[in-house]
Design an enzyme around this catalytic site. Sequence first.
Site, PDB file in Angstrom:
ATOM      1  N   SER A 198       0.827  -1.209   0.000  1.00 40.98           N
ATOM      2  CA  SER A 198       0.000   0.000   0.000  1.00 40.98           C
ATOM      3  C   SER A 198       0.862   1.260   0.000  1.00 40.98           C
ATOM      4  O   SER A 198       2.013   1.241   0.432  1.00 40.98           O
ATOM      5  CB  SER A 198      -0.904   0.019   1.225  1.00 40.98           C
ATOM      6  OG  SER A 198      -1.609  -1.191   1.339  1.00 40.98           O
TER       7      SER A 198
HETATM    8  N1  SAH Z   1      -0.278  -4.315   4.090  1.00 40.59           N
HETATM    9  C1  SAH Z   1       0.248  -4.965   2.925  1.00 40.59           C
HETATM   10  C2  SAH Z   1      -0.787  -4.906   1.829  1.00 40.59           C
HETATM   11  C3  SAH Z   1      -0.990  -6.205   1.233  1.00 40.59           C
HETATM   12  S1  SAH Z   1      -2.222  -6.255  -0.042  1.00 40.59           S
HETATM   13  C4  SAH Z   1       1.510  -4.279   2.485  1.00 40.59           C
HETATM   14  O1  SAH Z   1       1.687  -3.091   2.796  1.00 40.59           O
HETATM   15  O2  SAH Z   1       2.319  -4.911   1.813  1.00 40.59           O
HETATM   16  C5  SAH Z   1      -3.416  -7.290   0.730  1.00 40.59           C
HETATM   17  C6  SAH Z   1      -2.983  -8.686   1.049  1.00 40.59           C
HETATM   18  O3  SAH Z   1      -4.141  -9.350   1.559  1.00 40.59           O
HETATM   19  C7  SAH Z   1      -2.524  -9.518  -0.128  1.00 40.59           C
HETATM   20  O4  SAH Z   1      -1.245 -10.009   0.120  1.00 40.59           O
HETATM   21  C8  SAH Z   1      -3.563 -10.653  -0.221  1.00 40.59           C
HETATM   22  O5  SAH Z   1      -3.004 -11.887  -0.633  1.00 40.59           O
HETATM   23  C9  SAH Z   1      -4.070 -10.713   1.197  1.00 40.59           C
HETATM   24  N2  SAH Z   1      -5.403 -11.314   1.384  1.00 40.59           N
HETATM   25  C10 SAH Z   1      -6.501 -11.236   0.587  1.00 40.59           C
HETATM   26  N3  SAH Z   1      -7.529 -11.916   1.113  1.00 40.59           N
HETATM   27  C11 SAH Z   1      -7.091 -12.451   2.290  1.00 40.59           C
HETATM   28  C12 SAH Z   1      -7.683 -13.251   3.304  1.00 40.59           C
HETATM   29  N4  SAH Z   1      -8.950 -13.669   3.250  1.00 40.59           N
HETATM   30  N5  SAH Z   1      -6.924 -13.602   4.365  1.00 40.59           N
HETATM   31  C13 SAH Z   1      -5.639 -13.196   4.477  1.00 40.59           C
HETATM   32  N6  SAH Z   1      -5.018 -12.436   3.548  1.00 40.59           N
HETATM   33  C14 SAH Z   1      -5.720 -12.068   2.467  1.00 40.59           C
END
Ligand code: SAH
Length: 211
Positions: free
Chosen positions: A64
């Site tokens: 993000s």
């Molecule tokens: N905070 C992270 C953002 C990651 S994007 C950063 O700054 O890097 C969101 C993430 O949520 C992705 O890696 C995706 O695989 C994960 N995600 C999506 N659905 C999910 C679920 N049901 N449980 C756990 N993770 C999930």
Amino acid sequence: MEEQKYQGQREHMVKKHLIPRGIKDKRVLEAFYKVPRHLFVDPAQRHIAYGDHPLPIGLEQTISQPYIVALMTQSLELKGHEKVLEIGTGSGYQTAILAELAQHVYTIERLPFLSEKAKKILQELEYNNISFKVGDGTKGWPGEAPFDVILVAAATESVPSPLVEQLSTGGRMVIPVGDILVQNLVLVIKDEKDIEEQNLCGCRFVPLIRE
Ligand code: SAH
């Protein structure tokens, strides 16, 4: 030398993108000065790691943008003693910020590849207050509940009820709510009787995928 260059870029990020837009919690700003964001992105993109934009981290997921990570973090009002649940470990950058500001972070990621990669970096950086889990975060982490704070980093059309249940009384949760195109960052505050919801801003996250 390299480290100094990145330190300078971090200061620029805080002064240009966070402070002018209302991020003022001193502890939050300290965490952004400290955490080496460039280590959480692809080596080929390190030179643009400190710009205020999301970046791809593989498997169609993104790290993000710094402002949104800061806004979400600030809205949680962490003081240092909290037990935090994070859904969507992704690159692990937000996890590191939370680990700087709270007592312990429980983080869930559905994609094993991303979870492993994040775990490796966070261990190299010597964070020892993070527990990792691979699975569907919409179910929360029942064995460790309740949590003082919950941060969800992927968008959903409705707040998963297990997460509301696993939030302690007086607890705060931040979660992007909406469809793939239009989402609102929502702050949920739980007290004895009610669940209060506040819209923080529009946002765009990857979808939260349920099992
Ligand atoms: N905070 C992270 C953002 C990651 S994007 C950063 O700054 O890097 C969101 C993430 O949520 C992705 O890696 C995706 O695989 C994960 N995600 C999506 N659905 C999910 C679920 N049901 N449980 C756990 N993770 C999930």
